[in-house]
Design an enzyme around this catalytic site. Structure first.
Site, PDB file in Angstrom:
ATOM      1  CG  ASP A 111       6.392  -9.790 -10.117  1.00  0.00           C
ATOM      2  OD1 ASP A 111       7.313 -10.086 -11.433  1.00  0.00           O
ATOM      3  OD2 ASP A 111       7.098  -9.486  -8.740  1.00  0.00           O
ATOM      4  CD  GLU A 133      12.541  -3.775 -14.560  1.00  0.00           C
ATOM      5  OE1 GLU A 133      12.107  -4.604 -13.279  1.00  0.00           O
ATOM      6  OE2 GLU A 133      12.258  -3.676 -15.353  1.00  0.00           O
TER       7      GLU A 133
END
Lengths: 421, 260
Positions: free
Chosen positions: B61, B50
């Site tokens: 995040d 990724e």
């Protein structure tokens, strides 16, 4: 116009839901709670009772006769949200969301805040309802709005300074979203403006529209007709949507939004996405925003912590594109001049945010007169969205109201206070 | 010819193990080192990569990745650089982007998809894009034969799991816990339940992300998931011990998914 948003929260191409999947269930729950509460007479009666007996509504409309000469001779009427409990319009929205929190059976409320006005309002409502309260505030803003940090803590809220990114409202909002994703089953996120994923832009507008509903009737009662313009400052845009919404069908009434022009929109150092930004996605919705060619959010500049935000509510983007409302940037310098003018000529110390609206109203009045309108026929309603106590420190520096020695001493005291938990 | 995700999952299934998918953001600590670290992951046994596009407001995040992407952006990492990283790793393992929606919208979904395909990429994970808002992306991805990968969460209803399964290709990203990215002592017990519920709605492989940080956790999660996704732990390894740290952690994780 009143058909927006659609069922999925879109105002034309704007709005919607750009959030992690984990939040969708909570947003659906909130949408359903708001929808059923709107039509529940028990809920609306309870909200009306709180607004009148606790928040002090209706707020007055003040005829500011000594300001006319600054607005080309137009008559200026001030909608006094600064006189609402906690000192700004933010309490209207927070009381509504607190009642919804109770309805959903949640016990904890989180909020983001820039100037601290929404944080104070949220801490207040949580004290009243007995909710646990956490407020995220950019570290930069905790410094320039220290008074409001103290107020929130006095009210029993936990204030968490956010040290990521630009350390202002944008980053406080990111942090609040992260908290919400992790605690969504027990926690309500009380967003403070008409921003964020659906249903927030619609719901916050619905809780704030009482500003315009009152102002419209008060203007009719006072002058026997509708105003020519209603003017409000726009950061996220909740006080402006609150004032504008009841006037949208009144096509003769100009809707005028005043963004933070910072050092001047032409310098690039500002916080005026509707004036100088482009459409994009930030904090859960598509709207205008300040972004670079990669779609990265740009830093903003404004003397006003409450307007220092790179995005804006999606309904404003919709009103801008349709031409129903117009928006322009008011520089720091012009806003501060308006603040001083209102203080010295009417005895009202308004928030720096609200001073942007006053400056914009003066610009609008003069422009109309320059275009040939008779100033005696012009009536402008300006939303004084908040009071200025929190900004005295900033104003003292701006106008050199205290000596360098006094500032140094105050900073020493503050540095010492900062060491306390 | 770049490697394909469907072939990867077929191979892992025949080997009776989960796939190991590793995330790193482009430009942290520099462009060259980030690409070197991705290639080190390939050598150490990662099955797919990724490639993270740094974004100013990464709402999904936790602190480790936030700090890394902030540093990458300060160092001048641009969206255009991310295509270069895909080009470097896609000949070796299937490569997808991980990007928040606004950089894609700003780039233009069609052009983004075309450039990703040209770089050898297989698809993209979009953590703040739900299927209801994904019309332009689904169209652009389909035109370039790319895999749009959406996220499901423990709070997703069965109807939503079915909806995500209908529009996703490649795999479905199952967020193991309610929360943001970051290492955790334990992967939530809701992860297995979510994988089971998702499989009831779609035939796509289901990969688990959020919280997997070492070989032991990879082994546990690998017993019920089609793949495990590791991000923050790799970023932290890169930060603390450089490319060698990434290599060592990847070896540990690769052994983990092969443990029976």
């Amino acid at each position: 116009m009143s058909a927006v948003p659609d069922i999925s929260g879109h105002f034309g191409p704007y709005g919607g839901r750009f959030v992690p999947e984990a939040l969708i269930a909570a947003l659906d729950e909130l949408t359903a709670a708001h929808e059923s509460a709107k039509h529940d007479p028990v809920f609306t009666a309870e909200l009306d009772r709180l607004l009148s007996t606790y928040a002090g509504r209706p707020t007055p409309l003040t005829d500011a006769r000594r300001l006319s000469e600054h607005a080309g001779g137009a008559r200026i009427l001030l909608k006094r949200e600064d006189l609402a409990h906690t000192g700004s319009h933010k309490i209207n929205n927070v009381l509504g969301q607190a009642l919804l929190t109770k309805r959903m059976g949640k016990q904890r409320v989180i909020a983001e805040t820039g100037a601290g006005q929404h944080g104070v309002a949220t801490a207040t409502a949580c004290a009243l309802f007995g909710f646990e309260c956490t407020v995220y505030m950019g570290e930069e803003d905790t410094r320039r709005q220290a008074l409001n940090v103290a107020r929130m803590r006095l009210l029993g809220a936990e204030v968490i300074p956010v040290r990521t990114g630009t350390r202002t409202l944008k980053d406080a909002t990111n942090e609040a979203f992260r908290d919400w994703v992790a605690n969504v089953e027990t926690t309500h996120y009380a967003i403070g403006s008409v921003v964020g994923p659906h249903p927030f832009p619609m719901m916050v507008r619905d809780f704030q529209r009482i500003i315009g509903v009152e102002a419209r009737q008060q203007t009719l009662d006072l002058v026997g007709r509708l105003p020519d313009a209603v003017v409000a400052c726009v950061g996220g845009g909740s006080n402006a949507m609150g004032l504008f919404h009841a006037f949208i069908p009144d096509e003769s009434v100009a809707l005028v939004g005043c963004e933070a022009g910072g050092d001047g929109v032409e310098t690039g150092r500002h916080a005026a996405p509707l004036t100088a930004g482009t459409p994009g996605v930030l904090h859960g919705a598509r709207s205008y925003l300040m972004q670079d060619e990669d779609g990265q959010t740009q830093d903003t500049t404004s003397i006003s912590a409450g307007l220092d935000y790179p995005g804006v509510g999606p309904e404003h983007a919709f009103l801008r594109d349709s031409g129903r409302a117009t928006y322009s940037g008011i520089s720091d310098a012009w806003a501060m001049q308006a603040l001083e003018m209102l203080a010295k000529r009417e005895g009202i110390l308004c928030a720096i945010e609200s001073a942007h609206a006053l400056a914009g109203a003066c610009d609008w009045g003069r422009a109309q007169v320059a275009a040939g309108r008779d100033p005696r026929d012009l009536v402008i309603v300006v939303n004084v969205s908040g009071r200025g106590d929190k900004d005295v420190d900033t104003a003292a520096r701006w106008f050199n109201l205290v000596s360098a020695e006094e500032i140094a001493e105050a900073e020493l005291v503050r540095a010492h206070e900062g060491e306390q938990p | 010819m770049s490697a394909r995700l469907d072939e990867l999952f077929a191979r892992c299934r025949s080997e009776n193990r989960a796939a190991l998918i590793g995330y790193l953001p482009v430009g942290f600590p520099s462009y060259d080192v980030s690409v070197a670290a991705m290639l080190a992951m390939v050598e150490a046994g990662v099955d797919a990569i990724e490639v993270g596009i740094p974004y100013t407001d990464p709402g999904m995040d936790g602190p480790v990745i936030q700090v890394a992407v902030d540093a990458a952006l300060r160092g001048g990492s641009r969206v255009a650089h991310a295509f270069g990283a895909v080009q470097a790793v896609s000949p070796h393992v299937p490569t997808v982007f991980m990007s928040y929606w606004n950089p894609i919208e700003k780039y233009g979904p069609k052009r983004f998809a075309a450039d990703l395909r040209a770089a050898g990429g297989q698809g993209a994970i979009t953590p703040d894009l739900i299927p209801e808002e994904a019309g332009s992306w689904l169209e652009a991805a389909a035109a370039e034969d790319l895999d749009p990968i959406f996220v499901v969460a423990p709070s997703s209803t069965d109807a939503r799991l079915a909806g995500v399964g209908n529009v996703s290709r490649g795999f479905v990203y199952a967020a193991s816990t309610m929360g943001v990215t970051g290492t955790r002592a334990q992967v939530g017990d809701r992860a297995e339940e979510l994988v089971t519920r998702t499989r009831a709605q779609t035939d796509l492989p289901v990969c688990v992300g959020l919280g997997v940080s070492n070989g032991d956790q990879a082994a546990v999660v690998g017993r019920y998931a089609d793949g495990i996704i590791v991000g923050s732990a790799l970023v932290r390894a890169l930060q603390d011990d450089g490319v060698d740290g990434v290599r060592r952690l990847t070896e540990d994780l690769a052994a983990g998914v092969r443990r029976r």
